[in-house]
Design a protein around this motif. Structure first.
Motif, mmCIF file in Angstrom:
data_model
loop_
_atom_site.group_PDB
_atom_site.id
_atom_site.type_symbol
_atom_site.label_atom_id
_atom_site.label_comp_id
_atom_site.label_asym_id
_atom_site.label_seq_id
_atom_site.Cartn_x
_atom_site.Cartn_y
_atom_site.Cartn_z
ATOM 1 N N MET A 1 0.834 -1.194 0.000
ATOM 2 C CA MET A 1 0.000 0.000 0.000
ATOM 3 C C MET A 1 0.870 1.245 0.000
ATOM 4 S SD MET A 1 -3.074 -1.039 2.600
ATOM 5 C CE MET A 1 -1.957 -2.019 3.609
ATOM 6 N N ARG A 2 0.473 2.212 -0.795
ATOM 7 C CA ARG A 2 1.266 3.435 -0.904
ATOM 8 C C ARG A 2 0.837 4.460 0.136
ATOM 9 N NH1 ARG A 2 0.852 2.119 -6.653
ATOM 10 N NH2 ARG A 2 2.933 1.489 -7.329
ATOM 11 N N VAL A 3 1.834 5.108 0.723
ATOM 12 C CA VAL A 3 1.597 6.145 1.728
ATOM 13 C C VAL A 3 2.374 7.390 1.323
ATOM 14 C CG1 VAL A 3 1.964 6.824 4.126
ATOM 15 C CG2 VAL A 3 1.195 4.500 3.599
ATOM 16 N N VAL A 4 1.677 8.505 1.225
ATOM 17 C CA VAL A 4 2.298 9.785 0.908
ATOM 18 C C VAL A 4 1.828 10.806 1.941
ATOM 19 C CG1 VAL A 4 2.515 11.658 -0.769
ATOM 20 C CG2 VAL A 4 2.340 9.283 -1.572
ATOM 21 N N THR A 5 2.761 11.510 2.547
ATOM 22 C CA THR A 5 2.388 12.628 3.419
ATOM 23 C C THR A 5 2.744 13.926 2.701
ATOM 24 O OG1 THR A 5 4.499 12.874 4.616
ATOM 25 C CG2 THR A 5 2.932 11.213 5.444
ATOM 26 N N ILE A 6 1.869 14.907 2.832
ATOM 27 C CA ILE A 6 2.107 16.212 2.215
ATOM 28 C C ILE A 6 1.988 17.294 3.286
ATOM 29 C CG2 ILE A 6 1.338 17.900 0.513
ATOM 30 C CD1 ILE A 6 0.269 15.612 -1.184
ATOM 31 N N SER A 7 3.063 18.013 3.480
ATOM 32 C CA SER A 7 3.063 19.198 4.333
ATOM 33 C C SER A 7 2.995 20.393 3.397
ATOM 34 C CB SER A 7 4.334 19.246 5.185
ATOM 35 O OG SER A 7 4.467 20.492 5.817
ATOM 36 N N ALA A 8 1.937 21.180 3.499
ATOM 37 C CA ALA A 8 1.751 22.276 2.551
ATOM 38 C C ALA A 8 1.516 23.597 3.288
ATOM 39 C CB ALA A 8 0.560 21.981 1.635
ATOM 40 N N VAL A 21 -3.234 13.389 -6.311
ATOM 41 C CA VAL A 21 -2.238 12.325 -6.124
ATOM 42 C C VAL A 21 -2.918 11.052 -5.625
ATOM 43 C CG1 VAL A 21 -0.221 11.608 -4.790
ATOM 44 C CG2 VAL A 21 -0.323 13.922 -5.735
ATOM 45 N N ALA A 22 -3.820 11.195 -4.677
ATOM 46 C CA ALA A 22 -4.527 10.026 -4.142
ATOM 47 C C ALA A 22 -5.300 9.301 -5.236
ATOM 48 C CB ALA A 22 -5.477 10.463 -3.025
ATOM 49 N N GLU A 23 -5.961 10.081 -6.091
ATOM 50 C CA GLU A 23 -6.718 9.465 -7.191
ATOM 51 C C GLU A 23 -5.792 8.712 -8.138
ATOM 52 O OE1 GLU A 23 -9.954 10.681 -10.672
ATOM 53 O OE2 GLU A 23 -9.083 12.225 -9.371
ATOM 54 N N ARG A 24 -4.656 9.309 -8.455
ATOM 55 C CA ARG A 24 -3.698 8.662 -9.363
ATOM 56 C C ARG A 24 -3.139 7.373 -8.764
ATOM 57 N NH1 ARG A 24 -0.931 12.341 -12.824
ATOM 58 N NH2 ARG A 24 0.688 10.751 -13.067
ATOM 59 N N LEU A 25 -2.922 7.376 -7.456
ATOM 60 C CA LEU A 25 -2.347 6.203 -6.791
ATOM 61 C C LEU A 25 -3.399 5.178 -6.395
ATOM 62 C CD1 LEU A 25 0.306 7.910 -4.477
ATOM 63 C CD2 LEU A 25 0.724 6.707 -6.638
ATOM 64 N N GLY A 26 -4.670 5.560 -6.454
ATOM 65 C CA GLY A 26 -5.739 4.646 -6.083
ATOM 66 C C GLY A 26 -5.828 4.384 -4.589
ATOM 67 N N VAL A 111 -3.011 9.245 0.982
ATOM 68 C CA VAL A 111 -2.297 10.511 0.889
ATOM 69 C C VAL A 111 -2.785 11.352 2.057
ATOM 70 C CG1 VAL A 111 -1.935 12.608 -0.457
ATOM 71 C CG2 VAL A 111 -2.054 10.389 -1.614
ATOM 72 N N PHE A 112 -1.866 11.731 2.939
ATOM 73 C CA PHE A 112 -2.206 12.405 4.189
ATOM 74 C C PHE A 112 -1.724 13.856 4.119
ATOM 75 C CE2 PHE A 112 -1.704 7.925 4.924
ATOM 76 C CZ PHE A 112 -2.776 7.593 5.752
ATOM 77 N N LEU A 113 -2.667 14.785 4.217
ATOM 78 C CA LEU A 113 -2.331 16.201 4.144
ATOM 79 C C LEU A 113 -2.270 16.792 5.546
ATOM 80 C CD1 LEU A 113 -1.857 18.760 2.432
ATOM 81 C CD2 LEU A 113 -4.344 19.066 2.379
ATOM 82 N N GLY A 114 -1.105 17.347 5.896
ATOM 83 C CA GLY A 114 -0.951 18.029 7.171
ATOM 84 C C GLY A 114 -0.884 17.114 8.366
ATOM 85 N N VAL A 196 1.865 19.125 -12.911
ATOM 86 C CA VAL A 196 3.248 18.640 -12.930
ATOM 87 C C VAL A 196 3.656 18.186 -11.529
ATOM 88 C CG1 VAL A 196 5.652 19.210 -13.441
ATOM 89 C CG2 VAL A 196 3.812 20.139 -14.870
ATOM 90 N N CYS A 197 3.225 18.915 -10.501
ATOM 91 C CA CYS A 197 3.489 18.497 -9.120
ATOM 92 C C CYS A 197 2.877 17.122 -8.866
ATOM 93 C CB CYS A 197 2.912 19.513 -8.134
ATOM 94 S SG CYS A 197 3.711 21.130 -8.148
ATOM 95 N N VAL A 198 1.671 16.926 -9.345
ATOM 96 C CA VAL A 198 1.006 15.625 -9.181
ATOM 97 C C VAL A 198 1.817 14.532 -9.864
ATOM 98 C CG1 VAL A 198 -1.058 14.278 -9.732
ATOM 99 C CG2 VAL A 198 -1.283 16.647 -8.933
ATOM 100 N N ASP A 199 2.309 14.809 -11.073
ATOM 101 C CA ASP A 199 3.132 13.831 -11.788
ATOM 102 C C ASP A 199 4.400 13.507 -11.006
ATOM 103 O OD1 ASP A 199 1.358 13.729 -13.907
ATOM 104 O OD2 ASP A 199 2.451 15.180 -15.139
#
Length: 209
Positions: A1-8, A21-26, A111-114, A196-199
């Motif tokens: 399972m893919r895990v991405v954290t985003i601090s924005a 990003v979450a949609e692209r990664l499913g 994908v976890f934001l904040g 492009v950021c999403v890519d």
């Protein structure tokens, strides 16, 4: 399972880039669902929970600055009270939030934001940690254009949110959210277009798994 954290930081389109990003990664996009779940578990309302949320414009920042003074629980030198059946200590709110973050990452990815995700999920194998940031001036211009408000209003919103988010991470994790050592990628999403950021983020996340 893919895990991405985003601090924005505010004005860097994290709420746009994260779901894409979450949609692209499913995988699920985990943002406001966290305080909702915490509020339900603790038996308080979402409005009360958001007073502790790192993205609530008038939440943590106001508490730490001393502009909101309500009796019962002391937090960062500010007395605070949360209505309901039980007082909700900020440390308990954060502990429950961390628990939900870790369980979500383990059970379904996402994908976890904040919410200090890069620190909370630092030990998750294969997790990608991303920081979206940019100079304040460019964030002001982007916020003003996107929200259709004046640059002066945009600057105030950004300043308030920057203080609140930085205070949240420093208070609970003794860390600077702007420190690049917490992240694999640091992207200026006011200069690099959101698609492009999403890519970039999607490609990096897939490369780690």
């Amino acid at each position: 399972m893919r895990v991405v954290t985003i601090s924005a930081t505010y004005g860097t389109a994290g709420s746009v880039i994260g779901p894409a990003v979450a949609e692209r990664l499913g995988v699920p996009f985990v943002d406001r669902a966290i305080p909702s779940a915490v509020a339900e578990e603790l038996g308080c309302t979402l409005e009360e929970a958001l007073a502790h949320d790192d993205r609530a414009e008038h939440g943590l920042g106001r508490l730490l600055s001393g502009t909101m003074r309500l009796p019962t629980v002391t937090f960062g030198g500010v007395d605070m009270y949360v209505p309901g059946a039980m007082p909700l200590a900020p440390e308990e709110f954060v502990r429950r939030t961390e628990k939900l973050l870790k369980e979500s990452a383990r059970n379904q990815g996402g994908v976890f934001l904040g919410r200090g995700g890069a620190l909370v999920l630092a030990d998750v194998p294969g997790a990608l940690h991303v920081r979206l940031d940019a100079p304040v001036r460019r964030r002001v211009l982007q916020t003003a254009a996107y929200s259709e408000i004046s640059e002066r209003q945009a600057r105030k919103v950004i300043d308030d949110n920057d203080r609140a988010r930085t205070a949240y991470v420093r208070h609970f994790y003794r860390a600077d959210p702007a420190d690049p050592s917490h992240y694999h990628l640091v992207i200026d999403s006011t200069t690099i277009p959101a698609p492009v950021c999403v890519d970039l983020i999607t490609s990096a996340a897939e490369a780690l798994n």
